[in-house]
Motif scaffolding. Structure first.
Motif, mmCIF file in Angstrom:
data_model
loop_
_atom_site.group_PDB
_atom_site.id
_atom_site.type_symbol
_atom_site.label_atom_id
_atom_site.label_comp_id
_atom_site.label_asym_id
_atom_site.label_seq_id
_atom_site.Cartn_x
_atom_site.Cartn_y
_atom_site.Cartn_z
ATOM 1 N N SER A 417 84.709 -16.114 5.552
ATOM 2 C CA SER A 417 84.243 -17.007 6.607
ATOM 3 C C SER A 417 84.606 -18.462 6.303
ATOM 4 O O SER A 417 85.120 -19.188 7.169
ATOM 5 C CB SER A 417 82.725 -16.866 6.775
ATOM 6 N N SER A 420 88.522 -18.975 6.344
ATOM 7 C CA SER A 420 89.044 -18.916 7.712
ATOM 8 C C SER A 420 88.778 -20.229 8.438
ATOM 9 O O SER A 420 89.652 -20.772 9.133
ATOM 10 C CB SER A 420 88.413 -17.751 8.478
ATOM 11 N N GLN A 421 87.563 -20.757 8.281
ATOM 12 C CA GLN A 421 87.225 -22.036 8.910
ATOM 13 C C GLN A 421 88.077 -23.168 8.348
ATOM 14 O O GLN A 421 88.504 -24.064 9.080
ATOM 15 C CB GLN A 421 85.737 -22.328 8.694
ATOM 16 N N LEU A 424 91.568 -22.886 9.809
ATOM 17 C CA LEU A 424 91.555 -23.257 11.228
ATOM 18 C C LEU A 424 91.478 -24.771 11.388
ATOM 19 O O LEU A 424 92.135 -25.355 12.278
ATOM 20 C CB LEU A 424 90.369 -22.593 11.935
ATOM 21 N N SER A 427 94.839 -26.373 11.175
ATOM 22 C CA SER A 427 95.858 -26.021 12.175
ATOM 23 C C SER A 427 96.050 -27.170 13.171
ATOM 24 O O SER A 427 95.169 -28.018 13.354
ATOM 25 C CB SER A 427 95.452 -24.747 12.914
ATOM 26 N N PRO A 430 93.226 -26.158 16.872
ATOM 27 C CA PRO A 430 92.166 -25.198 16.526
ATOM 28 C C PRO A 430 91.654 -24.382 17.703
ATOM 29 O O PRO A 430 91.043 -23.322 17.501
ATOM 30 C CB PRO A 430 91.053 -26.093 15.966
ATOM 31 N N ASN A 431 91.892 -24.825 18.918
ATOM 32 C CA ASN A 431 91.412 -24.094 20.095
ATOM 33 C C ASN A 431 92.389 -23.023 20.563
ATOM 34 O O ASN A 431 92.049 -22.231 21.441
ATOM 35 C CB ASN A 431 91.150 -25.078 21.242
ATOM 36 N N ASP A 432 93.575 -23.000 19.977
ATOM 37 C CA ASP A 432 94.573 -22.009 20.366
ATOM 38 C C ASP A 432 94.206 -20.642 19.796
ATOM 39 O O ASP A 432 93.864 -20.516 18.615
ATOM 40 C CB ASP A 432 95.951 -22.440 19.846
ATOM 41 N N ALA A 433 94.286 -19.598 20.631
ATOM 42 C CA ALA A 433 93.872 -18.253 20.224
ATOM 43 C C ALA A 433 94.729 -17.733 19.073
ATOM 44 O O ALA A 433 94.212 -17.123 18.120
ATOM 45 C CB ALA A 433 93.959 -17.296 21.413
ATOM 46 N N GLN A 436 93.720 -19.341 15.848
ATOM 47 C CA GLN A 436 92.465 -18.799 15.356
ATOM 48 C C GLN A 436 92.685 -17.462 14.636
ATOM 49 O O GLN A 436 92.113 -17.220 13.569
ATOM 50 C CB GLN A 436 91.492 -18.620 16.522
ATOM 51 N N ALA A 439 94.466 -18.126 11.325
ATOM 52 C CA ALA A 439 93.524 -18.671 10.341
ATOM 53 C C ALA A 439 92.631 -17.570 9.785
ATOM 54 O O ALA A 439 92.317 -17.547 8.578
ATOM 55 C CB ALA A 439 92.678 -19.763 10.975
ATOM 56 N N SER A 440 92.218 -16.643 10.647
ATOM 57 C CA SER A 440 91.373 -15.535 10.194
ATOM 58 C C SER A 440 92.122 -14.643 9.208
ATOM 59 O O SER A 440 91.573 -14.256 8.162
ATOM 60 C CB SER A 440 90.913 -14.705 11.396
#
Length: 475
Positions: A417, A420-421, A424, A427, A430-433, A436, A439-440
């Motif tokens: 967690s 990943s944050q 993100l 990046s 950060p709002n791009d799917a 995300q 990053a995960s």
């Protein structure tokens, strides 16, 4: 009590105990593929939902040392019945729970039953089977201990797709009832009832110690290690564990005999067990999240992807027991740990474009390595202690097996967690799917790298295991 092994009917005793243990250990990971579904159902995050697994393992680990004491107060049949009835009550509570809090309460009640049954099974085995047959029977036993948790995520994925998450609890109810009935009719007492004094302070220190450490690791995912709640919990838990150890060495009737660690090979076996259990339970929780939340497969598909690895683990557990009886521990454990290390490293290489076959083969490799290590390392460790320490040795193994699983699950999910944050935040958008998801995946990769580092340490430790007579003869 002088137990006449010639008159003991071993098969009915072990069938009753193993059926109960199978149902109990299955529930350690049965929610694996259900975690993403439950996150949506109850609107909670990954570091919260993992408590359904971590709390279960933690309660089991905290109770197991106490079971060594309870076995001196209750007969085998009484303890088994109490454990399975408690487990049944928790299962019913969890099955009908309308809220996350009640579901977690049901899991805690289930864990109390599991914490009582596991050391009872292990200690009974050590009493009724001679040393030369323990490797084989331990292989069968760990077919239960490892295959049941390994198959849990697969079953949950299939059942969630076909039915509803509540059926994960409904399905275990009839098997639990059958186990209770078999135990009632066939179990006989195999322990000496000495009814020693109960040291309440030791129980409090044990629970506070393990609970504080696991809670701290879990909370780190949300709060970070700089938060007083996180490092405070770990510090308090660690101090409580130190006081627990000191007290066990000073009182006349310890609930966990710490002098068992005077046997060096037993202590090394414990270290290896901790690393392997952390890796196995963490992967069992992480992989379904990765598959469903990042690679966007269904719960059913996720269950099928994890099935081959579960089958490999189940088939290999009794085989490794026989290999241990024939060749000894070192020639099996070291290759097994190397396989675990290779598998964890391969998991660090996963990307959004990784194929299903790649994930299946890597998971199979990991579960093969786990199977090669778990049975030999515990049988080896228990064979290196003297009979008066059997009950405490098995309790220590069972305790740390569950606590390592709880810490591993909490630590790895918290790391995933946080990493990943972090990825993100770095990046461009950060709002791009896609950003995300990328990053995960990077967060999961970092987490598996942590497991890889632990496994390399275990490989180095395993080099110090001493060869037994069979291994020297083979060479």
């Amino acid at each position: 009590m002088d137990l006449n092994l010639q008159k003991v009917k071993r098969t009915p005793i072990m069938v009753a105990l193993m059926m109960g243990a199978f149902v109990a250990t299955l529930n350690e990971t049965l929610l694996g593929n259900a975690l993403p579904v439950l996150m949506n159902e109850f609107q909670v995050g990954a570091t919260t939902i993992q408590w359904l697994t971590a709390a279960y393992l933690l309660i089991v680990g905290a109770l197991i040392p106490i079971t060594a004491l309870i076995q001196q107060w209750l007969t085998t049949r009484q303890l088994f019945s109490a454990a399975m009835v408690t487990f049944l009550m928790g299962t019913i509570v969890a099955a009908i729970s309308p809220t996350f809090a009640l579901l977690l309460a049901g899991r805690v009640i289930q864990a109390i039953g599991t914490g009582l049954i596991l050391p009872l099974l292990m200690n009974t085995l050590l009493i009724i089977y001679p040393a030369e047959k323990r490797g084989t029977i331990m292989g069968v036993l760990f077919l239960i201990f490892t295959f049941a948790p390994a198959i849990g995520p697969t079953l949950s994925g299939i059942m969630i797709e076909a039915l509803d998450w509540r059926w994960l609890f409904y399905i275990t109810i009839p098997f639990t009832i059958i186990s209770i009935l078999i135990g009632y009719y066939y179990l006989v007492n195999v322990t000496v009832l000495t009814k020693p004094k109960v040291d309440v302070l030791s129980i409090i220190l044990s629970t506070l110690g393990f609970g504080g450490v696991v809670y701290g690791f879990s909370a780190s995912g949300n709060e970070g290690w700089s938060d007083p709640q996180v490092y405070g919990s770990v510090i308090i838990g660690s101090l409580a564990l130190i006081l627990f150890v000191v007290r066990q060495l000073r009182i006349s009737n310890p609930i966990l005999e710490m002098r068992t660690f005077q046997f060096p090979m037993f202590s090394l076996s414990i270290i290896l067990l901790i690393v392997v259990m952390m890796s196995m339970f963490a992967t069992t929780s992480l992989l379904p999240m990765l598959l469903q939340s990042v690679l966007l497969v269904s719960a059913f598909q996720s269950g099928l992807i994890m099935l081959p690895g579960s089958v490999v683990n189940g088939l290999m557990s009794p085989v490794t027991g026989k290999l241990f009886d024939r060749f000894g521990a070192k020639v099996i454990i070291i290759p097994g740990l190397l396989i675990v290390s290779i598998a964890l490293y391969l998991f660090t290489r996963l990307t959004l474009d990784s194929s299903t076959l790649q994930i299946i083969l890597t998971h199979c490799l990991l579960m093969l390595g786990v199977a090669l290590v778990l049975v030999p390392v515990q049988t080896y460790g228990l064979n290196k202690i003297t009979p008066e320490y059997y009950a405490h040795g098995s309790a220590i193994f069972s305790t740390l097996q569950q606590v390592a699983g709880a810490i591993g699950t909490s630590l790895f999910i918290a790391t995933m967690s946080a990493r990943s944050q972090s990825h993100l935040a770095q990046s461009a958008n950060p709002n791009d799917a896609t950003a995300q998801l990328t990053a995960s995946v990077a967060g999961y990769s970092d987490t598996f790298m942590l497991g890889f580092i632990f496994s390399i340490i275990a490989v180095v430790v395993s080099l110090f295991l001493r060869k037994n007579a069979k291994e020297k003869q083979a060479n």
